[in-house]
Write a protein that holds these residues in place. Structure first.
Motif, PDB file in Angstrom:
ATOM      1  N   LEU A   1       0.807  -1.212   0.000  1.00 37.48           N
ATOM      2  CA  LEU A   1       0.000   0.000   0.000  1.00 37.48           C
ATOM      3  C   LEU A   1       0.849   1.275   0.000  1.00 37.48           C
ATOM      4  O   LEU A   1       0.580   2.208  -0.763  1.00 37.48           O
ATOM      5  N   GLY A   2       1.849   1.336   0.863  1.00 34.81           N
ATOM      6  CA  GLY A   2       2.687   2.533   0.924  1.00 34.81           C
ATOM      7  C   GLY A   2       3.392   2.796  -0.393  1.00 34.81           C
ATOM      8  O   GLY A   2       3.420   3.931  -0.891  1.00 34.81           O
ATOM      9  N   GLN A   3       3.981   1.745  -0.971  1.00 35.55           N
ATOM     10  CA  GLN A   3       4.651   1.902  -2.254  1.00 35.55           C
ATOM     11  C   GLN A   3       3.669   2.323  -3.341  1.00 35.55           C
ATOM     12  O   GLN A   3       4.015   3.107  -4.239  1.00 35.55           O
ATOM     13  N   ALA A   4       2.457   1.814  -3.278  1.00 36.33           N
ATOM     14  CA  ALA A   4       1.447   2.148  -4.288  1.00 36.33           C
ATOM     15  C   ALA A   4       1.061   3.616  -4.211  1.00 36.33           C
ATOM     16  O   ALA A   4       0.928   4.289  -5.252  1.00 36.33           O
ATOM     17  N   VAL A   5       0.860   4.147  -2.997  1.00 35.66           N
ATOM     18  CA  VAL A   5       0.491   5.556  -2.842  1.00 35.66           C
ATOM     19  C   VAL A   5       1.616   6.455  -3.346  1.00 35.66           C
ATOM     20  O   VAL A   5       1.380   7.432  -4.082  1.00 35.66           O
ATOM     21  N   VAL A   6       2.847   6.130  -2.984  1.00 32.93           N
ATOM     22  CA  VAL A   6       3.991   6.904  -3.462  1.00 32.93           C
ATOM     23  C   VAL A   6       4.118   6.778  -4.980  1.00 32.93           C
ATOM     24  O   VAL A   6       4.382   7.760  -5.689  1.00 32.93           O
ATOM     25  N   GLY A   7       3.914   5.569  -5.496  1.00 32.39           N
ATOM     26  CA  GLY A   7       4.016   5.350  -6.931  1.00 32.39           C
ATOM     27  C   GLY A   7       2.979   6.120  -7.721  1.00 32.39           C
ATOM     28  O   GLY A   7       3.275   6.671  -8.790  1.00 32.39           O
ATOM     29  N   LEU A   8       1.742   6.195  -7.222  1.00 34.23           N
ATOM     30  CA  LEU A   8       0.700   6.965  -7.879  1.00 34.23           C
ATOM     31  C   LEU A   8       1.062   8.450  -7.907  1.00 34.23           C
ATOM     32  O   LEU A   8       0.922   9.122  -8.941  1.00 34.23           O
ATOM     33  N   THR A   9       1.532   8.950  -6.785  1.00 28.12           N
ATOM     34  CA  THR A   9       1.918  10.360  -6.696  1.00 28.12           C
ATOM     35  C   THR A   9       2.988  10.685  -7.726  1.00 28.12           C
ATOM     36  O   THR A   9       2.906  11.688  -8.443  1.00 28.12           O
ATOM     37  N   HIS A  10       3.991   9.836  -7.812  1.00 31.37           N
ATOM     38  CA  HIS A  10       5.109  10.074  -8.732  1.00 31.37           C
ATOM     39  C   HIS A  10       4.681   9.898 -10.185  1.00 31.37           C
ATOM     40  O   HIS A  10       5.126  10.649 -11.064  1.00 31.37           O
ATOM     41  N   ALA A  11       3.826   8.928 -10.460  1.00 32.62           N
ATOM     42  CA  ALA A  11       3.413   8.671 -11.841  1.00 32.62           C
ATOM     43  C   ALA A  11       2.682   9.873 -12.425  1.00 32.62           C
ATOM     44  O   ALA A  11       2.948  10.283 -13.563  1.00 32.62           O
ATOM     45  N   ILE A  12       1.755  10.450 -11.681  1.00 31.14           N
ATOM     46  CA  ILE A  12       1.031  11.612 -12.186  1.00 31.14           C
ATOM     47  C   ILE A  12       1.985  12.786 -12.387  1.00 31.14           C
ATOM     48  O   ILE A  12       1.907  13.514 -13.390  1.00 31.14           O
ATOM     49  N   PHE A  13       2.904  12.972 -11.454  1.00 29.06           N
ATOM     50  CA  PHE A  13       3.894  14.040 -11.588  1.00 29.06           C
ATOM     51  C   PHE A  13       4.722  13.867 -12.856  1.00 29.06           C
ATOM     52  O   PHE A  13       5.007  14.840 -13.573  1.00 29.06           O
ATOM     53  N   GLU A  14       5.118  12.643 -13.159  1.00 30.22           N
ATOM     54  CA  GLU A  14       5.954  12.373 -14.326  1.00 30.22           C
ATOM     55  C   GLU A  14       5.172  12.408 -15.629  1.00 30.22           C
ATOM     56  O   GLU A  14       5.684  12.850 -16.672  1.00 30.22           O
TER      57      GLU A  14
END
Length: 309
Positions: free
Chosen positions: A156-169
Motif C-alpha cells: 500500500l505505501g509503495q502504491a500511494v507513493v508510486g501513484l503520486t510520482h506517476a502523475i507528476f511524471e
C-alpha cells in the motif's frame, strides 16, 4: 518522489491572507448571495488560533454552519449596490504534520486494504469518498490508467507513493489549458493541467481500485527563487488528495509536487471534488457587461510555536 527532510515536518505557525476581488463593468451589482469557505477547519494537523473575515461592501447577512464534510461553510448576502466586491480572510494557525510510516502501510497490499476498509470503515464516510462525484467520474480510460500506475497487488505505501510520482511524471503543469469542466478522459488526452486536475485524477485512480479518497483544498508555503524577494500576494491556493487507509487514518498526497503532505500544508476544506470546496460561489443580480476576478494569497511563517501534541 521529491525529497523531504526532517525540517519539513517540524511545527510552525502561519498567517494566511487570502483576498478575492470581483470587479463589474458598466453597471452595479444590486445584490449577491455567496457561499464559500472563509476560514480553515480544525484538523489533527492544525490548530486554528484566529480567523478574521472582511467583506466590502458591508454584508447584510453573514452566517456559518458545518457542512456534510465537517467544513466551516459561510453564507454572505450583500444587497448594497456595488461594482467591486472584496472578501479578505486572515487566519493564524499552528501546523504540524507527522511523517507517514510507509513501512507500516506496506504491511497491506492495495487489495487487502480495500477489503479491510469495506469491512471496518464508517459506511457513510466510505461511500461518500468512494462513489463517483460530479468531477471524478471513473470510466474505462481512467480505470486503465489507474491499473497501470496503482497495482492492486502492490504494498500500500509503495502504491500511494508510486501513484503520486506517476502523475507528476506523466503530466505537465500548465495553467489555462483546462478549466473546472475538464473531464478526466480529456485530461488523460491533454497530459497537461493544474493542481485541481492532478488531484481529480489521483482521486479517480484511488476510487477505481476501491480506496476511498477525498479532495483537499488549502494552501502550500512556497519560497521565492534564490536571491529574489518574496512578492506580496504571489502565493496561491492549492489542492491535493487524501486516501483512507486501514486503521481509520488518512494519507495526504500531492501529485503536483511529487510528495506526501508535510507541515508546509494548510487545510481549508475537503470534499468529494472541487465543487464541494469551491472557495466562493453564488448568484449575482446585475446588468454589468462583464466582470473580472483578482486573487491574492500570502502564506507567511511566523515565529515557531511548540508542538501541537
Amino acid at each position: 518522489m521529491s525529497r523531504q527532510g526532517p525540517d519539513d515536518f517540524t511545527p510552525r505557525r502561519y498567517e494566511v491572507r487570502h483576498r478575492t476581488t470581483y470587479t463589474y463593468e458598466g453597471a452595479d451589482v444590486t445584490a449577491c448571495y455567496e457561499r464559500g469557505f472563509l476560514g480553515p477547519r480544525p484538523t489533527p494537523t492544525q490548530r486554528v488560533l484566529s480567523n478574521e473575515v472582511h467583506v466590502s461592501p458591508e454584508p447584510d447577512l453573514v452566517s456559518e454552519h458545518t457542512d456534510h464534510f465537517g467544513n466551516r461553510s459561510s453564507y454572505v448576502e450583500v444587497r448594497t449596490p456595488h461594482r467591486v466586491l472584496e472578501v479578505t480572510k486572515t487566519s493564524v494557525l499552528d501546523v504540524e504534520w507527522p511523517e507517514v510510516d510507509l513501512d507500516a502501510l506496506d504491511a497491506w497490499t492495495v487489495d487487502a486494504a480495500v477489503a479491510a476498509l469495506a469491512e471496518d470503515a464508517d459506511p457513510v464516510v466510505h461511500a461518500s469518498y468512494l462513489l463517483p462525484s460530479p468531477l471524478v467520474a471513473v470510466d474505462d480510460a481512467v480505470r486503465d490508467y489507474a491499473l497501470r500506475v496503482l497495482d492492486p497487488a502492490a504494498p500500500l505505501g509503495q502504491a500511494v507513493v508510486g501513484l503520486t510520482h506517476a502523475i507528476f511524471e506523466d503530466f505537465t503543469y500548465a495553467s489555462g489549458v483546462t478549466n473546472v469542466r475538464t473531464t478526466l478522459p480529456e485530461l488523460l488526452e491533454l497530459r497537461q493541467g493544474v493542481c485541481q486536475d492532478f488531484t481529480h485524477l489521483a482521486l479517480g485512480c484511488l476510487r477505481a481500485v476501491g480506496l476511498p479518497a477525498r479532495y483537499v483544498s488549502g494552501y502550500l508555503e512556497t519560497a521565492p527563487p534564490p536571491g529574489q524577494p518574496r512578492l506580496e500576494g504571489s502565493d496561491a491556493s492549492h489542492a491535493w488528495a487524501s486516501v483512507m487507509v486501514p486503521g481509520g487514518t488518512w494519507v495526504d498526497l500531492d501529485p503536483t509536487n511529487d510528495h506526501l503532505a508535510d507541515s508546509r500544508y494548510v487545510v481549508t476544506a475537503w470534499g468529494r471534488d472541487f465543487r464541494d470546496v469551491s472557495p466562493l460561489k453564488g448568484v449575482v443580480f446585475t446588468e454589468a457587461s462583464g466582470s473580472s476576478l483578482d486573487v491574492g494569497v500570502d502564506v507567511v511563517r511566523l515565529p515557531s510555536p511548540d508542538t501541537l501534541g
